[in-house]
Write an enzyme that holds these catalytic residues in place. Structure first.
Site, PDB file in Angstrom:
ATOM      1  N   SER A 236      -9.730 -11.681   0.689  1.00 31.71           N
ATOM      2  CA  SER A 236      -9.898 -10.655   1.699  1.00 31.71           C
ATOM      3  C   SER A 236      -8.528 -10.210   2.176  1.00 31.71           C
ATOM      4  O   SER A 236      -7.506 -10.761   1.764  1.00 31.71           O
ATOM      5  CB  SER A 236     -10.681 -11.225   2.879  1.00 31.71           C
ATOM      6  OG  SER A 236      -9.953 -12.322   3.441  1.00 31.71           O
ATOM      7  N   ASN A 237      -8.507  -9.251   3.103  1.00 25.03           N
ATOM      8  CA  ASN A 237      -7.273  -8.790   3.733  1.00 25.03           C
ATOM      9  C   ASN A 237      -6.894  -9.722   4.887  1.00 25.03           C
ATOM     10  O   ASN A 237      -7.502 -10.772   5.069  1.00 25.03           O
ATOM     11  CB  ASN A 237      -7.450  -7.344   4.221  1.00 25.03           C
ATOM     12  CG  ASN A 237      -6.156  -6.547   4.160  1.00 25.03           C
ATOM     13  OD1 ASN A 237      -5.089  -7.049   4.465  1.00 25.03           O
ATOM     14  ND2 ASN A 237      -6.260  -5.289   3.766  1.00 25.03           N
TER      15      ASN A 237
ATOM     16  N   SER B 214      -6.930  -2.784   6.161  1.00 22.44           N
ATOM     17  CA  SER B 214      -5.762  -3.147   6.958  1.00 22.44           C
ATOM     18  C   SER B 214      -6.067  -2.911   8.432  1.00 22.44           C
ATOM     19  O   SER B 214      -6.623  -1.871   8.792  1.00 22.44           O
ATOM     20  CB  SER B 214      -4.546  -2.307   6.547  1.00 22.44           C
ATOM     21  OG  SER B 214      -3.491  -2.487   7.484  1.00 22.44           O
TER      22      SER B 214
ATOM     23  N   ASN C   1       1.649  -9.432  10.674  1.00 20.93           N
ATOM     24  CA  ASN C   1       2.349  -8.177  10.445  1.00 20.93           C
ATOM     25  C   ASN C   1       1.550  -7.015  11.014  1.00 20.93           C
ATOM     26  O   ASN C   1       0.319  -7.030  11.033  1.00 20.93           O
ATOM     27  CB  ASN C   1       2.623  -7.977   8.944  1.00 20.93           C
ATOM     28  CG  ASN C   1       1.520  -7.199   8.250  1.00 20.93           C
ATOM     29  OD1 ASN C   1       1.492  -5.962   8.289  1.00 20.93           O
ATOM     30  ND2 ASN C   1       0.594  -7.926   7.621  1.00 20.93           N
TER      31      ASN C   1
ATOM     32  N   ASN D  23      -3.845  -2.341  10.655  1.00 23.15           N
ATOM     33  CA  ASN D  23      -2.653  -1.759  11.267  1.00 23.15           C
ATOM     34  C   ASN D  23      -2.572  -0.237  11.186  1.00 23.15           C
ATOM     35  O   ASN D  23      -1.582   0.351  11.607  1.00 23.15           O
ATOM     36  CB  ASN D  23      -1.402  -2.369  10.633  1.00 23.15           C
ATOM     37  CG  ASN D  23      -1.362  -3.877  10.819  1.00 23.15           C
ATOM     38  OD1 ASN D  23      -1.635  -4.381  11.904  1.00 23.15           O
ATOM     39  ND2 ASN D  23      -1.058  -4.598   9.755  1.00 23.15           N
ATOM     40  N   THR D  24      -3.590   0.402  10.614  1.00 27.11           N
ATOM     41  CA  THR D  24      -3.705   1.859  10.637  1.00 27.11           C
ATOM     42  C   THR D  24      -4.918   2.204  11.472  1.00 27.11           C
ATOM     43  O   THR D  24      -6.044   1.813  11.118  1.00 27.11           O
ATOM     44  CB  THR D  24      -3.857   2.431   9.214  1.00 27.11           C
ATOM     45  OG1 THR D  24      -2.658   2.157   8.475  1.00 27.11           O
ATOM     46  CG2 THR D  24      -4.093   3.933   9.255  1.00 27.11           C
TER      47      THR D  24
ATOM     48  N   MET E 232       2.832  -3.750  10.016  1.00 27.14           N
ATOM     49  CA  MET E 232       3.766  -2.844   9.352  1.00 27.14           C
ATOM     50  C   MET E 232       3.297  -1.397   9.423  1.00 27.14           C
ATOM     51  O   MET E 232       4.087  -0.493   9.664  1.00 27.14           O
ATOM     52  CB  MET E 232       3.958  -3.263   7.894  1.00 27.14           C
ATOM     53  CG  MET E 232       4.427  -4.698   7.699  1.00 27.14           C
ATOM     54  SD  MET E 232       6.022  -5.084   8.444  1.00 27.14           S
ATOM     55  CE  MET E 232       7.118  -4.225   7.338  1.00 27.14           C
ATOM     56  N   GLY E 233       2.006  -1.155   9.176  1.00 29.87           N
ATOM     57  CA  GLY E 233       1.483   0.203   9.274  1.00 29.87           C
ATOM     58  C   GLY E 233       1.721   1.062   8.048  1.00 29.87           C
ATOM     59  O   GLY E 233       2.003   2.263   8.171  1.00 29.87           O
ATOM     60  N   PHE E 234       1.580   0.474   6.859  1.00 28.93           N
ATOM     61  CA  PHE E 234       1.709   1.233   5.605  1.00 28.93           C
ATOM     62  C   PHE E 234       3.050   1.968   5.528  1.00 28.93           C
ATOM     63  O   PHE E 234       3.115   3.150   5.152  1.00 28.93           O
ATOM     64  CB  PHE E 234       0.567   2.247   5.448  1.00 28.93           C
ATOM     65  CG  PHE E 234      -0.780   1.669   5.153  1.00 28.93           C
ATOM     66  CD1 PHE E 234      -0.964   0.314   4.921  1.00 28.93           C
ATOM     67  CD2 PHE E 234      -1.906   2.492   5.108  1.00 28.93           C
ATOM     68  CE1 PHE E 234      -2.228  -0.210   4.650  1.00 28.93           C
ATOM     69  CE2 PHE E 234      -3.165   1.986   4.834  1.00 28.93           C
ATOM     70  CZ  PHE E 234      -3.332   0.637   4.614  1.00 28.93           C
TER      71      PHE E 234
ATOM     72  N   LYS F  54     -10.683  -3.570  -1.434  1.00 30.22           N
ATOM     73  CA  LYS F  54     -10.238  -4.717  -0.658  1.00 30.22           C
ATOM     74  C   LYS F  54     -10.925  -4.716   0.701  1.00 30.22           C
ATOM     75  O   LYS F  54     -10.829  -3.734   1.447  1.00 30.22           O
ATOM     76  CB  LYS F  54      -8.713  -4.665  -0.473  1.00 30.22           C
ATOM     77  CG  LYS F  54      -8.112  -5.933   0.118  1.00 30.22           C
ATOM     78  CD  LYS F  54      -6.595  -5.896   0.002  1.00 30.22           C
ATOM     79  CE  LYS F  54      -5.981  -7.233   0.397  1.00 30.22           C
ATOM     80  NZ  LYS F  54      -4.526  -7.256   0.161  1.00 30.22           N
TER      81      LYS F  54
ATOM     82  N   THR G 259       0.825  -1.185   0.000  1.00 28.88           N
ATOM     83  CA  THR G 259       0.000   0.000   0.000  1.00 28.88           C
ATOM     84  C   THR G 259       0.875   1.257   0.000  1.00 28.88           C
ATOM     85  O   THR G 259       1.858   1.349   0.727  1.00 28.88           O
ATOM     86  CB  THR G 259      -0.920   0.006   1.233  1.00 28.88           C
ATOM     87  OG1 THR G 259      -1.803  -1.125   1.154  1.00 28.88           O
ATOM     88  CG2 THR G 259      -1.738   1.262   1.329  1.00 28.88           C
TER      89      THR G 259
END
Length: 361
Positions: free
Chosen positions: A251-252, A180, A115, A182-183, A117-119, A223, A90
């Protein structure tokens, strides 16, 4: 070769191994003529795997999922592995470092990754420059777009618009990422009303860019997460269709942890890989029923074998994507999946993969 290298890579921190591998693939991408020559050997020659979707040819239904090559560093090398399409990102409008490390964890006995990661990415302008510099593009390259962490949800639409403006001329497709985990707050944008408004805004920006550049509009997909309640999933699918999106990716990663055995199972973040296989296939089937096949679907989540890819296709996916399996199985995976899918089509007497889409739904 990967069987020899894998033990050494798996002794490294997962993110260090990821960056090392990407640097190697990036270097391979810059070897003159190698990616194109390698793709001639790896890309499927079987016409049964070829499709035309959104007016564009796909030599294989097997693609690379977003997250592995966030900044488009190794597009030629990934194309050389035989993928039918690639998804980078992303990407966000402005560069951002993502969450603190450690933020990527292997769960080998579960065939999974977690994960958070956070974009982390270099920003839309850097990705545009890298994609624009590609001498050839053997496979379509989609761009997965998201919002910056510091952007409030109330104005998140402007981040998605900005990504479209910057990347329109180098993207073969856009994927709107609202799923996601993670955000902070991102998944709230999957609510039907917010999602419909966001998709309409992205499509308006795509149309404005088309008029400005006279370039053909790329498809816009959305997504979705696997953790929506059934009513919420149905509402989100309806909002995506109603807004006029070109398709769905299902899916995610998931926040679920059912059945995991590895010590890392308690780590925060999105889970991918084998634990998601059955869940994502069931969601593809439900999405196909809800959409009645009106838009193409992309199935992703726990695809390690040709049989698992074929199950998603028969559930309603026109295309499938891999990520976690590539980490565990190595770069020969796309070619193995392509050969296996061709054999399954032969077994079932089907002339083309499109004939298998949705037959079990």
């Amino acid at each position: 070769m990967y069987r020899l290298l894998k033990p050494a890579l798996f002794r490294l921190d997962p993110e260090d191994a990821h960056h090392l591998t990407l640097r190697a693939l990036g270097a391979a991408s810059r070897v003159p003529a190698w990616p194109v020559a390698a793709r001639r050997l790896s890309a499927p020659a079987d016409p049964r795997l070829a499709q035309t979707l959104w007016g564009r040819p796909f030599t294989s239904p097997v693609g690379l999922a977003a997250g592995l090559d966030k900044n488009g560093e190794a597009v030629p090398a990934f194309s050389a592995l035989g993928f039918g399409f690639l998804e980078v990102g992303t990407v966000t409008p402005r560069p951002q470092p993502g969450n603190d490390r450690p933020r990527l964890f292997r769960l080998p006995q579960d065939g999974a990754l977690i994960n958070r990661m956070g974009f982390n990415n270099a920003g839309a302008e850097a990705l545009r420059a890298r994609l624009a510099a590609l001498p050839v593009r053997p496979a379509p390259v989609w761009v997965n777009i998201g919002k910056n962490k510091t952007t409030p949800n109330e104005v998140a639409v402007e981040d998605y618009r900005a990504c479209v403006r910057v990347l329109f001329e180098v993207a073969d497709g856009f994927v709107v990422n609202v799923s996601s985990p993670n955000t902070p707050g991102l998944r709230a944008l999957q609510a039907a009303d917010d999602l419909g408004s966001l998709v309409r805004a992205v499509l308006e920006e795509v149309e404005a860019a088309r008029v400005r550049t006279a370039r053909r509009s790329p498809p816009v997909l959305v997504k979705l997460a696997p953790d929506l309640h059934p009513e919420g999933f149905e509402a989100s699918v309806g909002a995506v269709l109603g807004a006029g999106a070109s398709g769905l990716i299902v899916s995610n990663t998931t926040l679920g942890r059912e059945g995991l055995t590895h010590a890392h199972r308690a780590q925060a973040g999105g889970l991918s890989g084998r634990p998601l296989t059955a869940r994502s296939t069931a969601l593809v089937r439900e999405a196909y029923r809800l959409t009645r096949g009106r838009v193409p679907l992309v199935g992703v989540g726990g695809v390690f074998t040709a049989e698992e890819a074929y199950a998603k296709i028969r559930a309603g996916a026109s295309l499938v994507e891999v990520y976690t399996a590539l980490i565990y199985e190595g770069p020969g995976l796309p070619a193995r999946l392509n050969r296996g899918l061709a054999a399954l089509l032969e077994r079932d007497g089907l002339r083309n993969v499109a004939e298998a889409v949705g037959v079990d739904a």
